[in-house]
Design a protein around this motif. Structure first.
Motif, PDB file in Angstrom:
ATOM      1  N   SER A   1      11.561   2.869   3.180  1.00 52.35           N
ATOM      2  CA  SER A   1      11.670   4.317   3.037  1.00 52.35           C
ATOM      3  C   SER A   1      13.118   4.741   2.810  1.00 52.35           C
ATOM      4  O   SER A   1      13.414   5.574   1.942  1.00 52.35           O
ATOM      5  N   TRP A   2      14.039   4.167   3.575  1.00 53.95           N
ATOM      6  CA  TRP A   2      15.453   4.500   3.422  1.00 53.95           C
ATOM      7  C   TRP A   2      15.969   4.106   2.039  1.00 53.95           C
ATOM      8  O   TRP A   2      16.884   4.743   1.505  1.00 53.95           O
ATOM      9  N   ARG A   3      15.392   3.076   1.464  1.00 55.24           N
ATOM     10  CA  ARG A   3      15.819   2.641   0.133  1.00 55.24           C
ATOM     11  C   ARG A   3      15.125   3.414  -0.977  1.00 55.24           C
ATOM     12  O   ARG A   3      15.357   3.161  -2.156  1.00 55.24           O
ATOM     13  N   GLY A   4      14.262   4.333  -0.607  1.00 54.96           N
ATOM     14  CA  GLY A   4      13.662   5.228  -1.586  1.00 54.96           C
ATOM     15  C   GLY A   4      12.648   4.593  -2.501  1.00 54.96           C
ATOM     16  O   GLY A   4      12.526   4.990  -3.668  1.00 54.96           O
ATOM     17  N   VAL A   5      11.892   3.588  -2.015  1.00 57.89           N
ATOM     18  CA  VAL A   5      10.888   2.974  -2.881  1.00 57.89           C
ATOM     19  C   VAL A   5       9.887   4.032  -3.328  1.00 57.89           C
ATOM     20  O   VAL A   5       9.612   5.002  -2.617  1.00 57.89           O
ATOM     21  N   ASP A   6       9.330   3.830  -4.515  1.00 56.76           N
ATOM     22  CA  ASP A   6       8.376   4.799  -5.055  1.00 56.76           C
ATOM     23  C   ASP A   6       6.998   4.664  -4.425  1.00 56.76           C
ATOM     24  O   ASP A   6       6.192   5.601  -4.481  1.00 56.76           O
ATOM     25  N   GLY A   7       6.695   3.510  -3.855  1.00 55.62           N
ATOM     26  CA  GLY A   7       5.394   3.298  -3.235  1.00 55.62           C
ATOM     27  C   GLY A   7       5.386   2.009  -2.442  1.00 55.62           C
ATOM     28  O   GLY A   7       6.329   1.211  -2.505  1.00 55.62           O
ATOM     29  N   LEU A   8       4.305   1.795  -1.691  1.00 46.26           N
ATOM     30  CA  LEU A   8       4.187   0.632  -0.811  1.00 46.26           C
ATOM     31  C   LEU A   8       2.875  -0.105  -1.047  1.00 46.26           C
ATOM     32  O   LEU A   8       1.818   0.520  -1.183  1.00 46.26           O
ATOM     33  N   LEU A   9       2.948  -1.428  -1.066  1.00 46.54           N
ATOM     34  CA  LEU A   9       1.773  -2.300  -1.009  1.00 46.54           C
ATOM     35  C   LEU A   9       1.864  -3.058   0.309  1.00 46.54           C
ATOM     36  O   LEU A   9       2.847  -3.763   0.553  1.00 46.54           O
ATOM     37  N   ILE A  10       0.844  -2.935   1.154  1.00 47.55           N
ATOM     38  CA  ILE A  10       0.915  -3.521   2.491  1.00 47.55           C
ATOM     39  C   ILE A  10      -0.357  -4.299   2.813  1.00 47.55           C
ATOM     40  O   ILE A  10      -1.464  -3.773   2.691  1.00 47.55           O
ATOM     41  N   ALA A  11      -0.178  -5.558   3.214  1.00 44.27           N
ATOM     42  CA  ALA A  11      -1.234  -6.315   3.886  1.00 44.27           C
ATOM     43  C   ALA A  11      -0.871  -6.261   5.366  1.00 44.27           C
ATOM     44  O   ALA A  11       0.000  -7.006   5.823  1.00 44.27           O
ATOM     45  N   PRO A  12      -1.479  -5.365   6.132  1.00 43.80           N
ATOM     46  CA  PRO A  12      -0.958  -5.061   7.469  1.00 43.80           C
ATOM     47  C   PRO A  12      -1.110  -6.208   8.462  1.00 43.80           C
ATOM     48  O   PRO A  12      -2.026  -7.028   8.371  1.00 43.80           O
ATOM     49  N   TYR A  13      -0.198  -6.215   9.404  1.00 43.99           N
ATOM     50  CA  TYR A  13      -0.314  -7.093  10.563  1.00 43.99           C
ATOM     51  C   TYR A  13      -1.527  -6.665  11.375  1.00 43.99           C
ATOM     52  O   TYR A  13      -1.785  -5.470  11.553  1.00 43.99           O
TER      53      TYR A  13
END
Length: 367
Positions: free
Chosen positions: A128-140
């Protein structure tokens, strides 16, 4: 002279669009359009465009993505977060993500949580701090009965467009949160594989070993994927009329003795399973080693099926479920781009899983 000027600017980092424009005697607007790849859009002559590109290369100009992001409100990066990358699932999924990213001017920042909820939250906040445009997450996913951290994960993601892939931990409803959610058909695949292990068919290498009890081996995780795989196994057990026999592990340490102790106990019983369905590739290979050490012959005394499939150069003699890893990566990335552009979440997308009961190839695990 241009070479000396270029070297000086490279050393001081002062090459800008204005520098390129001055070097080739063109307006800043024209140079900017060419370097953005919009020469055709603005009908800039090819000769002029080539002149701009040659000057930019000679001067060592590089795109200033920070400045571009201020103008476009985009950074051209996405964050990708996995629990780990040691299994083929992770690596193949990343390849699929890269295949989709290659189609656009976008790159990924890859991180792992190392199966730690706090590290997962730190990684999301760093993205978030790096300003990514979106997230892909395989959650823990925690073990069953452990405290859910799903609410904290949702808070960390905030308003960043997000696609959850492969599984959702208990307490997280990706669709309700407005995320994309892409999984594979875990329940159907698990049911089909269990029936195949128990009954076999004329085309399957295990058809001579029919009507056997099948055990289930997996981690005791509070996650949708494990829940669906167990449900498919239990549906098959009920359909075939044998009591479920499950070993659910609560220790991720590969050197832990808990799995061997449980398997040896089950294998020594009078009603020991003649086959096992295993939720992960790594556990299946370890199970095969334990049973072989007890004198069990794969394909003759016992058979094992699992999610995952053999690489061509390493036959294992295990029944495999060919998973859509690359498709999972590509489709999740495409869906993320749709969300970034303001598109709606589309509910849960389920990708099919094919079982691949290839004939065992003579080797160390086939006797």
């Amino acid at each position: 002279m241009l070479y000396r000027y270029s070297m000086k600017l490279k050393q001081t980092g002062q090459v800008t669009i204005d520098t390129v424009a001055a070097s080739c005697g063109l307006s800043r607007t024209t140079v900017s359009a060419v370097l953005r790849g919009d020469a055709g859009k603005y009908r800039i002559a090819e000769g002029t465009a080539e002149k701009v590109r040659a000057a930019a290369e000679a001067l060592g100009w590089k795109a200033n993505y920070f400045a571009r992001s201020l103008n476009s409100k985009r950074t051209g990066t996405i964050g990708v977060l996995f629990p780990d990358v040691f299994e083929r699932f992770m690596g193949e999924t990343v390849r699929g993500i890269e295949e989709a990213l290659d189609q656009v001017d976008c790159r990924m920042l890859l991180s792992t949580s190392r199966f730690d909820a706090d590290e997962e939250l730190r990684a999301v906040e760093a993205f978030s701090w790096r300003g990514v445009d979106g997230l892909l997450i395989a959650p823990y996913a925690p073990f069953s009965g452990e405290r859910s951290r799903a609410a904290e994960l949702v808070a960390a993601i905030g308003r960043t467009p997000c696609v959850v892939i492969d599984r959702a931990p208990d307490g997280l409803d990706p669709v309700a949160e407005g995320y994309g959610f892409i999984v594979q058909a875990d329940r159907d695949a698990s049911r089909a594989a269990t029936i195949l292990l128990a009954q076999g068919n004329a085309q399957d290498p295990y058809h001579k070993l029919r009507n056997t009890r099948v055990g289930f081996l997996g981690f005791d995780l509070a996650a949708s994927s494990l829940r669906e795989r167990r449900a498919g196994y239990r549906e098959a057990a009920a359909e075939l009329g044998f009591p479920p026999r499950e070993i659910l592990l609560r220790e991720r340490n590969p050197d832990s003795a808990d799995m061997e102790t449980a398997v040896v106990l089950a294998d020594a019983a009078d009603d020991r399973p003649g086959a096992w369905f295993v939720s992960t590739e790594g556990l299946a290979l370890k199970l095969a080693a334990i049973l072989e050490a007890r004198g069990r012959r794969l394909g003759a005394d016992v058979r094992i099926g699992r999610f995952g499939s053999d690489p061509a150069w390493l036959p294992t003699g295990l029944l495999g479920l060919r998973q859509p890893h690359r498709q999972l990566g590509r489709r999740s990335t495409e869906l993320l781009f749709e969300l970034i552009e303001g598109g709606p979440a589309v509910g849960t997308i389920i990708l099919p899983v094919d079982h691949a009961p290839a004939e065992p190839v003579p080797g160390r695990r086939n006797h």
